[in-house]
Design a protein around this motif. Structure first.
Motif, PDB file in Angstrom:
ATOM      1  N   GLY A   1     -18.995   5.356  15.733  1.00  0.00           N
ATOM      2  CA  GLY A   1     -19.378   5.516  14.225  1.00  0.00           C
ATOM      3  C   GLY A   1     -18.274   4.841  13.397  1.00  0.00           C
ATOM      4  O   GLY A   1     -18.886   4.273  12.455  1.00  0.00           O
ATOM      5  N   LEU A   2     -17.085   4.907  13.708  1.00  0.00           N
ATOM      6  CA  LEU A   2     -16.251   4.353  12.792  1.00  0.00           C
ATOM      7  C   LEU A   2     -16.514   2.814  12.532  1.00  0.00           C
ATOM      8  O   LEU A   2     -16.138   2.465  11.555  1.00  0.00           O
ATOM      9  CB  LEU A   2     -14.728   4.529  12.975  1.00  0.00           C
ATOM     10  CG  LEU A   2     -14.599   6.230  13.050  1.00  0.00           C
ATOM     11  CD1 LEU A   2     -13.066   6.708  13.675  1.00  0.00           C
ATOM     12  CD2 LEU A   2     -14.307   6.850  11.562  1.00  0.00           C
ATOM     13  N   TRP A   3     -16.584   2.238  13.908  1.00  0.00           N
ATOM     14  CA  TRP A   3     -16.851   1.047  13.885  1.00  0.00           C
ATOM     15  C   TRP A   3     -18.174   0.406  13.129  1.00  0.00           C
ATOM     16  O   TRP A   3     -17.990  -0.653  12.279  1.00  0.00           O
ATOM     17  CB  TRP A   3     -16.975   0.320  15.490  1.00  0.00           C
ATOM     18  CG  TRP A   3     -17.103  -1.184  15.611  1.00  0.00           C
ATOM     19  CD1 TRP A   3     -18.076  -1.960  15.392  1.00  0.00           C
ATOM     20  CD2 TRP A   3     -15.978  -1.920  15.851  1.00  0.00           C
ATOM     21  NE1 TRP A   3     -17.622  -3.217  15.639  1.00  0.00           N
ATOM     22  CE2 TRP A   3     -16.234  -3.235  15.827  1.00  0.00           C
ATOM     23  CE3 TRP A   3     -14.667  -1.809  16.262  1.00  0.00           C
ATOM     24  CZ2 TRP A   3     -15.783  -4.460  16.123  1.00  0.00           C
ATOM     25  CZ3 TRP A   3     -13.813  -2.939  16.567  1.00  0.00           C
ATOM     26  CH2 TRP A   3     -14.378  -4.128  16.506  1.00  0.00           C
ATOM     27  N   ALA A   4     -18.977   1.181  13.270  1.00  0.00           N
ATOM     28  CA  ALA A   4     -20.242   0.797  12.270  1.00  0.00           C
ATOM     29  C   ALA A   4     -20.096   0.881  10.875  1.00  0.00           C
ATOM     30  O   ALA A   4     -21.040   0.200  10.215  1.00  0.00           O
ATOM     31  CB  ALA A   4     -21.296   1.826  12.472  1.00  0.00           C
ATOM     32  N   ILE A   5     -19.136   1.803  10.389  1.00  0.00           N
ATOM     33  CA  ILE A   5     -18.992   1.912   9.016  1.00  0.00           C
ATOM     34  C   ILE A   5     -17.657   1.171   8.374  1.00  0.00           C
ATOM     35  O   ILE A   5     -17.085   1.440   7.446  1.00  0.00           O
ATOM     36  CB  ILE A   5     -18.768   3.331   8.464  1.00  0.00           C
ATOM     37  CG1 ILE A   5     -17.747   3.967   9.111  1.00  0.00           C
ATOM     38  CG2 ILE A   5     -20.221   4.027   8.855  1.00  0.00           C
ATOM     39  CD1 ILE A   5     -17.369   5.529   8.668  1.00  0.00           C
ATOM     40  N   SER A   6     -17.219  -0.096   9.223  1.00  0.00           N
ATOM     41  CA  SER A   6     -16.099  -0.724   9.168  1.00  0.00           C
ATOM     42  C   SER A   6     -16.380  -2.159   8.880  1.00  0.00           C
ATOM     43  O   SER A   6     -17.405  -2.464   9.101  1.00  0.00           O
ATOM     44  CB  SER A   6     -14.958  -0.521  10.146  1.00  0.00           C
ATOM     45  OG  SER A   6     -15.273  -1.034  11.223  1.00  0.00           O
ATOM     46  N   ALA A   7     -15.221  -2.852   8.289  1.00  0.00           N
ATOM     47  CA  ALA A   7     -15.149  -4.207   7.938  1.00  0.00           C
ATOM     48  C   ALA A   7     -14.248  -4.826   8.441  1.00  0.00           C
ATOM     49  O   ALA A   7     -12.635  -4.101   8.544  1.00  0.00           O
ATOM     50  CB  ALA A   7     -15.644  -4.571   6.585  1.00  0.00           C
ATOM     51  N   PRO A   8     -14.038  -6.342   8.913  1.00  0.00           N
ATOM     52  CA  PRO A   8     -12.704  -6.818   9.124  1.00  0.00           C
ATOM     53  C   PRO A   8     -11.831  -6.759   8.194  1.00  0.00           C
ATOM     54  O   PRO A   8     -12.113  -6.961   7.161  1.00  0.00           O
ATOM     55  CB  PRO A   8     -13.208  -8.097   9.827  1.00  0.00           C
ATOM     56  CG  PRO A   8     -14.693  -8.088   9.893  1.00  0.00           C
ATOM     57  CD  PRO A   8     -15.202  -6.919   9.081  1.00  0.00           C
ATOM     58  N   GLY A   9     -10.467  -6.665   8.283  1.00  0.00           N
ATOM     59  CA  GLY A   9      -9.559  -6.674   7.399  1.00  0.00           C
ATOM     60  C   GLY A   9      -8.278  -6.336   7.922  1.00  0.00           C
ATOM     61  O   GLY A   9      -7.983  -5.778   8.995  1.00  0.00           O
ATOM     62  N   ALA A  10      -7.077  -6.442   7.039  1.00  0.00           N
ATOM     63  CA  ALA A  10      -5.727  -6.014   7.574  1.00  0.00           C
ATOM     64  C   ALA A  10      -5.653  -4.682   7.123  1.00  0.00           C
ATOM     65  O   ALA A  10      -6.102  -4.052   6.052  1.00  0.00           O
ATOM     66  CB  ALA A  10      -4.797  -6.870   6.688  1.00  0.00           C
ATOM     67  N   PRO A  11      -5.166  -3.891   8.196  1.00  0.00           N
ATOM     68  CA  PRO A  11      -4.858  -2.542   8.064  1.00  0.00           C
ATOM     69  C   PRO A  11      -3.920  -2.022   6.951  1.00  0.00           C
ATOM     70  O   PRO A  11      -3.005  -3.041   6.430  1.00  0.00           O
ATOM     71  CB  PRO A  11      -4.098  -2.159   9.378  1.00  0.00           C
ATOM     72  CG  PRO A  11      -4.574  -3.099  10.278  1.00  0.00           C
ATOM     73  CD  PRO A  11      -4.796  -4.390   9.519  1.00  0.00           C
ATOM     74  N   ARG A  12      -3.886  -1.072   6.154  1.00  0.00           N
ATOM     75  CA  ARG A  12      -3.335  -0.703   4.898  1.00  0.00           C
ATOM     76  C   ARG A  12      -1.798  -0.614   5.183  1.00  0.00           C
ATOM     77  O   ARG A  12      -1.005  -1.420   4.585  1.00  0.00           O
ATOM     78  CB  ARG A  12      -3.731   0.540   4.223  1.00  0.00           C
ATOM     79  CG  ARG A  12      -5.180   0.294   3.888  1.00  0.00           C
ATOM     80  CD  ARG A  12      -5.719   1.763   3.452  1.00  0.00           C
ATOM     81  NE  ARG A  12      -4.925   2.530   2.516  1.00  0.00           N
ATOM     82  CZ  ARG A  12      -5.118   3.417   2.080  1.00  0.00           C
ATOM     83  NH1 ARG A  12      -6.186   4.358   2.819  1.00  0.00           N
ATOM     84  NH2 ARG A  12      -4.770   4.134   0.844  1.00  0.00           N
ATOM     85  N   ILE A  13      -1.438   0.044   6.127  1.00  0.00           N
ATOM     86  CA  ILE A  13       0.141   0.208   6.239  1.00  0.00           C
ATOM     87  C   ILE A  13       0.625  -0.839   7.161  1.00  0.00           C
ATOM     88  O   ILE A  13       1.607  -1.685   6.830  1.00  0.00           O
ATOM     89  CB  ILE A  13       0.642   1.530   6.933  1.00  0.00           C
ATOM     90  CG1 ILE A  13      -0.211   1.687   8.324  1.00  0.00           C
ATOM     91  CG2 ILE A  13       0.243   2.700   6.029  1.00  0.00           C
ATOM     92  CD1 ILE A  13       0.380   2.808   8.942  1.00  0.00           C
ATOM     93  N   PHE A  14      -0.158  -1.575   8.177  1.00  0.00           N
ATOM     94  CA  PHE A  14       0.509  -2.532   9.058  1.00  0.00           C
ATOM     95  C   PHE A  14       0.420  -4.088   8.218  1.00  0.00           C
ATOM     96  O   PHE A  14       1.313  -5.014   8.349  1.00  0.00           O
ATOM     97  CB  PHE A  14      -0.611  -2.441  10.197  1.00  0.00           C
ATOM     98  CG  PHE A  14      -0.647  -1.666  11.126  1.00  0.00           C
ATOM     99  CD1 PHE A  14       0.423  -0.620  10.991  1.00  0.00           C
ATOM    100  CD2 PHE A  14      -1.631  -1.173  11.869  1.00  0.00           C
ATOM    101  CE1 PHE A  14       0.395   0.494  11.965  1.00  0.00           C
ATOM    102  CE2 PHE A  14      -1.576  -0.163  12.617  1.00  0.00           C
ATOM    103  CZ  PHE A  14      -0.487   0.879  12.705  1.00  0.00           C
ATOM    104  N   GLY A  15      -0.375  -4.149   7.068  1.00  0.00           N
ATOM    105  CA  GLY A  15      -0.403  -5.198   6.275  1.00  0.00           C
ATOM    106  C   GLY A  15       0.854  -5.462   5.754  1.00  0.00           C
ATOM    107  O   GLY A  15       1.428  -6.422   5.321  1.00  0.00           O
ATOM    108  N   ARG A  16       1.544  -4.234   5.305  1.00  0.00           N
ATOM    109  CA  ARG A  16       2.685  -4.321   4.546  1.00  0.00           C
ATOM    110  C   ARG A  16       4.001  -4.296   5.434  1.00  0.00           C
ATOM    111  O   ARG A  16       5.159  -4.874   4.744  1.00  0.00           O
ATOM    112  CB  ARG A  16       3.061  -2.872   3.408  1.00  0.00           C
ATOM    113  CG  ARG A  16       1.896  -2.729   2.468  1.00  0.00           C
ATOM    114  CD  ARG A  16       2.452  -1.957   1.602  1.00  0.00           C
ATOM    115  NE  ARG A  16       2.792  -0.691   2.096  1.00  0.00           N
ATOM    116  CZ  ARG A  16       1.801   0.343   2.064  1.00  0.00           C
ATOM    117  NH1 ARG A  16       0.705   0.063   1.676  1.00  0.00           N
ATOM    118  NH2 ARG A  16       2.120   1.541   2.657  1.00  0.00           N
ATOM    119  N   ASP A  17       3.847  -3.714   6.758  1.00  0.00           N
ATOM    120  CA  ASP A  17       5.119  -3.544   7.364  1.00  0.00           C
ATOM    121  C   ASP A  17       4.782  -3.951   9.042  1.00  0.00           C
ATOM    122  O   ASP A  17       4.484  -3.149   9.708  1.00  0.00           O
ATOM    123  CB  ASP A  17       5.842  -2.092   7.413  1.00  0.00           C
ATOM    124  CG  ASP A  17       7.195  -2.074   7.907  1.00  0.00           C
ATOM    125  OD1 ASP A  17       7.585  -3.043   8.613  1.00  0.00           O
ATOM    126  OD2 ASP A  17       7.779  -0.960   8.193  1.00  0.00           O
TER     127      ASP A  17
END
Length: 497
Positions: free
Chosen positions: A472-488
Motif C-alpha cells: 500500500g505504501l509503494w502504491a502511494i509513493s514516488a521515486p526520490g531521495a529519502p529525506r534524512i538519507f539525502g542529507r546524510d
C-alpha cells in the motif's frame, strides 16, 4: 495457605519496590523518565528485560500449552534468536546514529509526519492490548488464589495493582524501571528453578528420566511437519523472527530501555545477552510444563492450559513453594505493565503531542502533562483488563500473538518501507495504507476456508500484514531521495528496490 498471609506477602513485596523507586527517582527529570538520562547499565537492562519480555503470560501459558503443543514453542524460539540478531545489527545502529528518544521519530524524518503518527498510534494500540492481556492473566490468578476468598471484587484488585504500579513509576519512569525490572526478573527466575526442583523431587525423577517420560507421552515433540498446520515449523521459525523484529525492534517500550544505554556497542551487548538468557529460560519453562503434565495425573489434577500451573502449586505442593510461586507470579506481573504504561506515556508525550519540542511550555508544565497522561493510561488499563475478564480466553498467549499479528503489521510495513526503499510517500494517504493491511488480513482470515482450502493461517499473518502495508505504501509513493538519507549518506541503510 491463608489468603491473608499471601496478601501480606504481596504488600511486603510492593513495599520493597517502592523503596527501590524512592532511591532511583530522586531528582528525576523528563529525560530520566523517557530514556533514563542515557546512563543505564547494559547488564542491568539486559537482565531486567528478561522479565519484560517473558511476563506472566510466559510464566503461566507456556507451561500450560505443553499438553497441547509439546515443546513446539521451541520453533518460535529459534526464530527469536534470528530476530534479536537482526535488531542488534540493523535497527540499533540506525536508532543510535539518529540519537532518537522515540524510535518513531525515525518514521518522521524518513517518511513524514503522517507515517510518524501512524506508527506511534499503532504502537499505542499494540502495547495497550498486549500489556492489558498480560496483566489480566496474572491478576485473574491472584484473584482466584487470594482475593476471592477475602470477598474482594476483581475490579478493585485490578485498580489497586495499577495504583501500585503508578506509585513506583510516576516520577522515575525508565530510570526506576531498569532497577525494579532487574529485581523482579531475579525473583521470577528463582521461582521457576524452585518449582522445577520441587516437582522433580516430588516425582523422584532425574532430569534425564523426566525427559524420557515426556518423550514417551508426546510432550517433548518440537517440530510440526504438516505444511497445512498453523504450527508448521518453517512458518513458526520465520514468524518468531518477525515477532522479535516488530515486538522488540519496532516497539518503543522495549527500545526505550535498550537505547537508554550510553553506547551502541553496550546496547548490542544488552540485546545479545538477553537473547542467550531467553533461550535458556524459555527452555526451562517448557521443561517445567512437561513436569506439570507428568505430575497432574499422579495428583488427580484435571485443570489444563493457563489454570494447570497454579492449580498444582496451590493445591498440591509445599507451603514454601506456594510463597515462592506467589512472589514469582507477582514479579512476572509488574514488568509487563510498568514498562508499558511508561512507554505509552512517552509515545503520547513525544510523538503525538510533541511536548519535548514545545518552547511555550515550562519544564514544570511538561512534567504535569506527562503525569496526567500517565494517570490516564492507568485508568485505560483498568477498562481493558475488565474487557479481557469478560472475554476470558483459556490461553492468553494465543490471544496476545493473534493481536500482535494485526497491530504490529503496520509497524513492520512502515519500517521496512523506510529502510528498504528510497521512495518518497504521499503523506496524506499513509494512514489509509496502514489501516488497509489489517483490514485485508481480517478478511483473509475470516474467509480462509473459502480462499485457502485446507491451509490454516498461523503467525505468518503478521508477515502478510506487513507485506500488504508495504504494498500500500509503494502504491502511494514516488521515486526520490529519502529525506534524512539525502542529507546524510553516512546513516543510510537503504538499498535500491
Amino acid at each position: 495457605m491463608s489468603p491473608a498471609l499471601l496478601l501480606c506477602i504481596l504488600i511486603a513485596y510492593f513495599a520493597l519496590l517502592l523503596g527501590v523507586a524512592w532511591a532511583t527517582s530522586r531528582n528525576a527529570t523528563n529525560d530520566s523518565f523517557y530514556i533514563g538520562d542515557k546512563s543505564s547499565n547494559w547488564k542491568l537492562v539486559a537482565f531486567g528485560m528478561v522479565g519484560t519480555t517473558l511476563s506472566g503470560v510466559t510464566f503461566i501459558s507456556v507451561p500450560g500449552a505443553v499438553g497441547r503443543d509439546g515443546f513446539g514453542y521451541m520453533q518460535i524460539l529459534i526464530g527469536y534468536v534470528i530476530g534479536y540478531i537482526a535488531v542488534a545489527f540493523i535497527l540499533l545502529p540506525l536508532y543510535y546514529r539518529l540519537k532518537l528518544t522515540s524510535i518513531y521519530d525515525y518514521l518522521n524524518q524518513r517518511l513524514g509526519r503522517r507515517a510518524y503518527q501512524s506508527g506511534a498510534s499503532f504502537f499505542i494500540l499494540s502495547r495497550l492490548l498486549g500489556a492489558t492481556a498480560r496483566l489480566y492473566l496474572v491478576v485473574n490468578i491472584l484473584q482466584a488464589i487470594i482475593l476471592d476468598s477475602l470477598s474482594v471484587p476483581f475490579w478493585l484488585t485490578t485498580l489497586v495493582i495499577l495504583a501500585m504500579i503508578l506509585m513506583y513509576t510516576y516520577q522515575g519512569g525508565v530510570k526506576t524501571i531498569v532497577w525494579t525490572d532487574t529485581l523482579q526478573t531475579g525473583c521470577m527466575l528463582a521461582g521457576l528453578l524452585a518449582c522445577i526442583a520441587i516437582l522433580l523431587g516430588q516425582m523422584d525423577l532425574s532430569v534425564g528420566q523426566s525427559l524420557a517420560q515426556m518423550q514417551e507421552r508426546g510432550l517433548a515433540r518440537v517440530f510440526t511437519t504438516s505444511f497445512d498446520s498453523p504450527n508448521f515449523y518453517l512458518k513458526q521459525i520465520v514468524a518468531g523472527a518477525f515477532i522479535v523484529l516488530t515486538m522488540t525492534g519496532m516497539d518503543q517500550e522495549m527500545m526505550q530501555k535498550t537505547i537508554s544505554v550510553k553506547t551502541l556497542g553496550d546496547s548490542q551487548k544488552n540485546l545479545l545477552s538477553l537473547t542467550a538468557i531467553l533461550v535458556v529460560v524459555l527452555s526451562l519453562f517448557m521443561f517445567l510444563g512437561g513436569l506439570l503434565h507428568l505430575y497432574a495425573p499422579l495428583a488427580g489434577v484435571a485443570a489444563s492450559g493457563d489454570k494447570l500451573f497454579p492449580a498444582i502449586v496451590m493445591g498440591h505442593l509445599p507451603v514454601a513453594l506456594q510463597i515462592v510461586f506467589l512472589i514469582a507470579l507477582i514479579s512476572a506481573l509488574f514488568p509487563s505493565a510498568d514498562g508499558a504504561i511508561t512507554a505509552l506515556t512517552s509515545t503520547v508525550c513525544i510523538d503525538l503531542l510533541g511536548l519535548t519540542r514545545r518552547q511555550d511550555l515550562t519544564e514544570r508544565d511538561k512534567v504535569r502533562w506527562r503525569q496526567r497522561i500517565h494517570l490516564g493510561f492507568a485508568l485505560l488499563f483498568l477498562v481493558l483488563v475488565m474487557a479481557f475478564k469478560w472475554v476470558d480466553s483459556p490461553s492468553m498467549i494465543g490471544v496476545i500473538l493473534k493481536v500482535a499479528s494485526y497491530t504490529y503489521g503496520p509497524l513492520l510495513g512502515l519500517f521496512a518501507f523506510g529502510i528498504l526503499t528510497r521512495r518518497v510517500l504521499r503523506d496524506r494517504w499513509v494512514p489509509l495504507a496502514a489501516v488497509g493491511g489489517p483490514l485485508m488480513c481480517a478478511f483473509l482470515e475470516y474467509n480462509q476456508t473459502l480462499l485457502l482450502g485446507s491451509y490454516r493461517l498461523g503467525l505468518e499473518l503478521l508477515m502478510i500484514n506487513g507485506i500488504l502495508v508495504f504494498a500500500g505504501l509503494w502504491a502511494i509513493s514516488a521515486p526520490g531521495a529519502p529525506r534524512i538519507f539525502g542529507r546524510d549518506p553516512a546513516i543510510s541503510l537503504t538499498v535500491d528496490v
